[in-house]
Design an enzyme around this catalytic site. Sequence first.
Site, PDB file in Angstrom:
ATOM      1  N   ASN A 179       0.876  -1.165   0.000  1.00  0.00           N
ATOM      2  CA  ASN A 179       0.000   0.000   0.000  1.00  0.00           C
ATOM      3  C   ASN A 179       0.917   1.219   0.000  1.00  0.00           C
ATOM      4  OD1 ASN A 179      -1.744   2.081   0.474  1.00  0.00           O
ATOM      5  ND2 ASN A 179      -2.363   1.426   2.533  1.00  0.00           N
TER       6      ASN A 179
ATOM      7  N   LYS B  27       0.155   4.225  -0.235  1.00  0.00           N
ATOM      8  CA  LYS B  27      -0.483   5.407   0.359  1.00  0.00           C
ATOM      9  C   LYS B  27      -0.267   6.619  -0.559  1.00  0.00           C
ATOM     10  CE  LYS B  27      -0.103   3.186   4.790  1.00  0.00           C
ATOM     11  NZ  LYS B  27      -0.005   3.267   6.232  1.00  0.00           N
TER      12      LYS B  27
ATOM     13  N   HIS C  14      -9.386   1.267   4.679  1.00  0.00           N
ATOM     14  CA  HIS C  14      -8.128   1.420   5.425  1.00  0.00           C
ATOM     15  C   HIS C  14      -8.375   2.347   6.617  1.00  0.00           C
ATOM     16  CE1 HIS C  14      -4.046   2.556   6.451  1.00  0.00           C
ATOM     17  NE2 HIS C  14      -3.672   1.443   5.855  1.00  0.00           N
TER      18      HIS C  14
ATOM     19  N   GLU D 155      -6.771   4.723   7.732  1.00  0.00           N
ATOM     20  CA  GLU D 155      -6.553   6.151   7.452  1.00  0.00           C
ATOM     21  C   GLU D 155      -7.786   6.759   6.790  1.00  0.00           C
ATOM     22  OE1 GLU D 155      -2.849   5.511   5.454  1.00  0.00           O
ATOM     23  OE2 GLU D 155      -1.971   4.925   7.372  1.00  0.00           O
TER      24      GLU D 155
ATOM     25  N   GLU E 118      -5.303  -4.911  10.352  1.00  0.00           N
ATOM     26  CA  GLU E 118      -4.304  -3.875  10.594  1.00  0.00           C
ATOM     27  C   GLU E 118      -4.625  -3.165  11.912  1.00  0.00           C
ATOM     28  OE1 GLU E 118      -2.285  -2.705   6.604  1.00  0.00           O
ATOM     29  OE2 GLU E 118      -3.874  -1.300   7.054  1.00  0.00           O
TER      30      GLU E 118
ATOM     31  N   GLY F 136       2.547   2.366  10.776  1.00  0.00           N
ATOM     32  CA  GLY F 136       3.500   3.469  10.624  1.00  0.00           C
ATOM     33  C   GLY F 136       4.156   3.894  11.927  1.00  0.00           C
TER      34      GLY F 136
ATOM     35  N   SER G 166       3.569  -2.068  10.272  1.00  0.00           N
ATOM     36  CA  SER G 166       5.017  -2.124  10.538  1.00  0.00           C
ATOM     37  C   SER G 166       5.629  -3.493  10.242  1.00  0.00           C
ATOM     38  CB  SER G 166       5.313  -1.699  11.982  1.00  0.00           C
ATOM     39  OG  SER G 166       4.864  -0.375  12.205  1.00  0.00           O
TER      40      SER G 166
HETATM   41  P1  13P Z   1       3.141   0.385   7.673  1.00  0.00           P
HETATM   42  O1  13P Z   1       3.677  -0.913   7.101  1.00  0.00           O
HETATM   43  O2  13P Z   1       3.880   1.594   7.181  1.00  0.00           O
HETATM   44  O3  13P Z   1       3.019   0.328   9.160  1.00  0.00           O
HETATM   45  O4  13P Z   1       1.659   0.561   7.086  1.00  0.00           O
HETATM   46  C1  13P Z   1       0.796  -0.496   7.151  1.00  0.00           C
HETATM   47  C2  13P Z   1      -0.415  -0.138   6.395  1.00  0.00           C
HETATM   48  O5  13P Z   1      -1.176   0.726   6.767  1.00  0.00           O
HETATM   49  C3  13P Z   1      -0.674  -0.870   5.136  1.00  0.00           C
HETATM   50  O6  13P Z   1      -1.951  -0.626   4.661  1.00  0.00           O
END
Ligand code: 13P
Length: 255
Positions: free
Chosen positions: A13, A15, A98, A100, A170, A176, A216
């Site tokens: 992803n 982002k 997601h 976010e 997740e 992150g 992560s």
């Molecule tokens: P990270 O791997 O940067 O923690 O992000 C995970 C994520 O949100 C994947 O959709």
Amino acid sequence: MDKSKRAAVLAGNWKMNKTPEEAKEILNGLLPALKGADCTVVVCVPYTDLGVAVELCRGSNIHVGAQNVHFKESGAYTGEISPLMLVEAGVEYVIIGHSERRQYFGETDETVNLRAKAALEHGLKPIICVGELLEERENGTTEQVVTRQVKAALADFTAEDMANTIIAYEPVWAIGTGKTATSEQAGEVCGLIRRTVAGLFDAKVADALTIQYGGSMNPKNCDELLAQPDVDGGLIGGAALKVDDFTALVNSASK
Ligand code: 13P
């Protein structure tokens, strides 16, 4: 739990990262590096990178995904992208719900369900994200929250829809932050998701469902996470932007 009943899927992803020129650079690194991958590889890139990604990945083993989709085919929905548009662009997968999007853009359990159903109706494979907040983990409501999210996301799904769906667990506190869920925590919640799906459908549907862990995940912790019986792959943020790291993760998921 017999993992051979389902596909291992490693998805990046990206982002809101990488311009089309930058995307080309990463993909030109990934294409030769991932040639021998023994798992399904997906890159979910920003809308503006879809053209470049589809063109470069055509005929390869890298599949292209988007990071969201609207539930209508067209109309007065400024800023949105429809399933028809993604299909015509050559997209196969789409991330939905997601954290976010839930946190910053008003995504709800209900809109996650609408988007996922629209994706499936148009032949796109949804990667539906669920996961608890830190506060929810701490007050012991993880199970309740994740069960609610899964049931709401899958409302009105058929068994055939499930065959084309991926669920990504997740935990929001692990995204992150460099804080990974322990492999036990990841395995436990992915197991809970599979049991929830078995309750909604049956054991056969649940056994065939690919469930990813995300948060992560990196080359150091991936082996342990992916060894969990109910973890069938990963949804990768930061590490998906680095050719070497993403390659290491794909190799781990290919074992
Ligand atoms: P990270 O791997 O940067 O923690 O992000 C995970 C994520 O949100 C994947 O959709």
